[in-house]
Design an enzyme around this catalytic site. Structure first.
Site, PDB file in Angstrom:
ATOM      1  N   GLN A  27     -31.464  85.963 118.775  1.00 15.94           N
ATOM      2  CA  GLN A  27     -29.900  86.302 119.228  1.00 15.94           C
ATOM      3  C   GLN A  27     -29.156  84.985 120.011  1.00 15.94           C
ATOM      4  OE1 GLN A  27     -28.957  88.773 118.296  1.00 15.94           O
ATOM      5  NE2 GLN A  27     -28.649  90.456 119.745  1.00 15.94           N
ATOM      6  N   SER A  28     -27.836  84.833 119.686  1.00 13.99           N
ATOM      7  CA  SER A  28     -27.327  83.659 120.097  1.00 13.99           C
ATOM      8  C   SER A  28     -27.474  83.702 121.878  1.00 13.99           C
ATOM      9  CB  SER A  28     -26.126  83.770 119.482  1.00 13.99           C
ATOM     10  OG  SER A  28     -25.652  83.196 118.400  1.00 13.99           O
ATOM     11  N   THR A  29     -27.178  84.696 122.507  1.00 13.14           N
ATOM     12  CA  THR A  29     -26.845  84.357 124.174  1.00 13.14           C
ATOM     13  C   THR A  29     -27.462  85.630 125.178  1.00 13.14           C
ATOM     14  OG1 THR A  29     -24.824  85.759 123.941  1.00 13.14           O
ATOM     15  CG2 THR A  29     -24.508  83.940 123.803  1.00 13.14           C
ATOM     16  N   GLN A  32     -25.362  89.235 124.456  1.00 13.07           N
ATOM     17  CA  GLN A  32     -26.141  89.546 122.903  1.00 13.07           C
ATOM     18  C   GLN A  32     -27.876  90.434 123.487  1.00 13.07           C
ATOM     19  OE1 GLN A  32     -25.530  87.345 119.955  1.00 13.07           O
ATOM     20  NE2 GLN A  32     -23.537  86.411 120.287  1.00 13.07           N
TER      21      GLN A  32
END
Length: 745
Positions: A27-29, A32
């Site tokens: 997941q990017s962050t 998220q």
């Protein structure tokens, strides 16, 4: 998953089932990871899909080390690096990802993975099917998906950046505010409601307007014990700390304190360090490259014109580049530091100091010689007479306005003191509040809970100490209250006048204050020297652009009594035949000789004296020793050590005892030692049989040791020096020698 059952066996071979299946989760962050739980669950469910396609559960490996990390680059993704390494080693049969964007968001990392998968016969599976990167059609589809994933990231960033930029252009973008500002309920920027914070920041700007230097503001705040408020972005809470240079500089250079809204002051740059990692840094942009600048956007501590003047002053205080002058007013006695310009080349002249105590200023333009190899500098002149000529003109110009300025300054002194006192008063009020709060916390704790009580007790003692210190600082500041003049005294002052020159030259006025006064009046002084007439043409350029032309007589060259005495010149002439300038300076220093102006001799001053008197420089011989005749040489002490194989202390003792013959051109000069065959014969590697030490020889002859040495010097006794083994030293032959009547001590 929508896949054809006939395609799977064709793609997945036994060789793939013999290897492990890797499920890559990302997941990017962190937001998220915390909020987009359904997407995260779908990625972990890929383990069941791997089992459905034929892999045993123990063969399925989940890599989720990159949760909360962006896929735009692989440098910070340790999980992706592990995946690529295992693919290269041929340990991976298939890679599962919910979509291509989870594996990589840029084509560099994506195509590197595809190439490795094609070489090691590794499959890639996503929600649409199973692909073999070694087959053309599958490679084409995967390539298109990677390109679309990278383009998608670009579009997302473009939309977000454009939205921020559009909102910032209206001044409505909510940003992190520095200490001293807050947002109200309408998202408008307003000054902080804390009066102590506002007054402390205002004090910084007032003192900079008075002192003109961030460093001087720092020193004054430290001297008065005033604390500055800081608000770290990670906590958002205000705390008070001792003044530091970064804090003072941040107050003076942040445009938010001038009431301006700024967006895009910095730019992010990336580079690759020697280890191959991508390093990101933030670079401050010049003002003309700021994306958005809206002056008078919100209330500020200063206006925009003052902000520009402050930044210009800070820039002028930097160390000036070569060939220019300027810089902040410093402690030196050169009153025109950074304000003298050469009338010949146009460069700013540099400041130096000379004299017996090093306090006589001198202004020199030597950049043409230093930078471009010129034969000599443009010009130079002493500072005392120049400064006095300029000061006479300045005081003459100030005379009509000096009285009114002095009266107004005396009237404003009380108001200025009250303004300065407000920061100390608020500091005491804040310290008392902190102490009262700490006392309430301490009183509220149960007495039996000593674990908490001890901590709160220490905090209370600290707050009380801060309160006492703030009260002491307030009392000290109140004691500095200026004396108020009555109306009768001001009237008398109007009739009697004010002696500005006396104030300027008062011992309590520092050189920095004098320079600040001159800089407030003069922009620069242009100097052009006429060497033949020994005069200097001065052009005083005043603040505002007006100028005044002056002429100044300079010292006449030659014919004065401050010259080096002839005895010293004669000595230098003799020494220059054998020694270089450094050695000559050392000899003259040992003899406590001085130049004509009373300065100690240095290498440069010896050279200057030689050139002025036409004395040739010393030319060292090509040979290390100077031969005198066939078997004798004249050497230095160091060369004698090497030739004779003894130490320096022994050499000096032999010279004192007469065992060696040497001379000095003058007291303090290096020794010139003569070494011939007779000296060499006096050295022996071993003690001759029957030869005695000095003490034993004196005892055998019944005379004093000094008498034995005299006989050795006159050649009446044979003596050698043993320079090897543990029995080193002087050995004397006393066999057959008769003691005379006058040999008794």
């Amino acid at each position: 998953m929508p896949e054809s059952s006939t395609l799977i066996p064709a793609k997945i071979a036994p060789v793939h089932l013999g290897r492990d299946a890797y499920v890559y989760v990302r997941q990017s962050t962190l937001t998220q990871v915390r909020e987009h739980t359904e997407s995260l669950a779908r990625q972990y469910e890929l383990r069941e899909r791997a089992v459905t396609l034929g892999w045993d559960p123990h063969q399925v490996k989940v890599i989720d080390a990159d949760l909360g990390r962006s896929g735009s680059e692989a440098t910070a993704r340790e999980g992706f690096k592990e995946l690529v390494a295992d693919v290269g080693l041929g340990q991976v049969g298939i890679i599962f990802g919910i979509e291509v964007s989870r594996l990589a968001r840029n084509n560099t990392d994506w195509y590197q993975l595809l190439d490795l998968c094609a070489l090691t016969n590794t499959l890639i599976a996503d929600s649409d099917g199973v692909y073999h990167p070694g087959e053309f059609n599958d490679r084409l589809v995967l390539g298109l998906k990677g390109t679309m994933s990278e383009a998608e990231l670009h579009l997302i960033r473009s939309r977000l950046t454009a939205g921020l930029r559009h909102k910032a252009e209206r001044g409505e973008l909510r940003q992190g505010l520095p200490v001293g500002f807050d947002y109200d309920h309408d998202d408008k920027v307003v000054l902080s409601a804390d009066e102590a914070v506002v007054e402390a920041i205002a004090t910084v700007f007032r003192r900079f307007a008075e002192l003109g230097s961030a460093r001087q503001v720092l020193l004054s705040l430290r001297e008065d014990g005033l604390l500055l408020p800081r608000r770290p972005a990670r906590t958002g809470r205000i705390h008070w700390t001792a003044a530091t240079y970064p804090a003072v500089h941040d107050f003076l250079t942040n445009p938010c304190y001038a009431g301006a809204f700024v967006f895009g002051r910095n730019r992010t740059e990336k580079r690759i360090d020697p280890s191959g990692r991508v390093v990101t840094r933030t670079v401050a942009l010049p003002r003309d490259e700021w994306a958005v600048l809206i002056p008078e956007h919100h209330p500020g501590f200063i206006d925009w014109a003052t902000y520009e003047a402050n930044t210009a002053q800070l820039r002028a205080n930097w160390r000036p580049p070569r060939g220019t002058g300027g810089g902040a007013a410093r402690e030196g006695s050169a009153l025109l530091q950074g304000r003298i310009r050469c009338g010949r080349c146009g460069r700013m002249m540099q400041t130096g100091y000379s004299g017996t105590n090093g306090n006589s200023p001198r202004y020199v333009c030597a950049r043409a010689k230093q930078l471009y190899g010129g034969e000599k500098g443009c010009q130079s002149l002493g500072g005392k007479r120049l400064e006095q000529r300029v000061l006479d003109e300045v005081f003459a110009v100030l005379a009509p306005a000096a009285l009114d300025a002095t009266v107004q300054a005396l009237r404003d002194a009380e108001q200025a003191h009250a303004t300065s006192l407000r920061a100390f008063t608020l500091a005491v009020e804040r310290a008392r509040f902190e102490a009262d709060r700490a006392r309430r916390q301490y009183d509220a704790v149960e007495p039996e809970n000593r674990l908490v009580a001890r901590t709160l007790e220490r905090a209370l003692e600290t707050r009380l100490a801060d309160q006492r210190q703030a009260e002491r600082d307030l009392l000290a500041q109140q004691a500095r209250r200026p004396v108020q003049l009555t109306e009768d005294e001001l009237t008398w002052l109007s009739r009697a006048g004010a002696d500005v020159k006396a104030i300027f030259e008062a011992p309590t006025t520092s050189f920095r204050d004098r320079k600040q006064l001159l800089r407030a009046i003069l922009t620069e002084v242009v100097v052009t020297i006429d060497e033949e007439k020994r005069t200097a043409a001065l052009t005083l350029i005043w603040q505002g652009g007006a100028s005044t032309e002056l002429a100044m007589e300079m010292n006449k060259t030659g014919g004065h009594a401050r010259t080096t005495d002839e005895d010293t010149v004669s000595l230098v002439r003799r020494l220059a035949q054998n020694y270089d300038d450094t050695t000559i300076a050392m000899i003259l220093a040992r003899q406590r000789r001085r130049t004509g102006t009373g300065l100690n001799f240095t290498k440069a001053r010896v050279k200057s004296l030689r050139v002025a008197r036409g004395i040739p420089a010393y030319q060292p011989p090509t040979e290390t020793v100077a031969p005198v005749d066939d078997d004798a040489v004249v050497v230095t002490v160091a060369e004698a050590e090497r030739l004779l194989g003894v130490g320096k202390v022994t050499i000096y003792r032999w010279l004192n005892d007469g065992f060696l013959t040497g001379e000095q051109l003058t007291a303090g000069a290096p020794w010139r030692i003569r070494i011939d065959q007779a000296v060499r014969d006096r050295l022996a590697p071993e003690v001759p049989e029957g030869w005695l030490r000095l003490a034993d020889a004196a005892k055998a002859l019944g005379v004093a040791r000094q008498t034995v040495l005299h006989k050795v010097q006159r050649g009446e006794l044979e003596a050698v020096h043993v320079n090897q083994g543990r029995r080193k030293g002087l050995r004397i032959n006393v066999n057959g020698h008769q003691t005379g009547l006058f040999d008794q001590p």
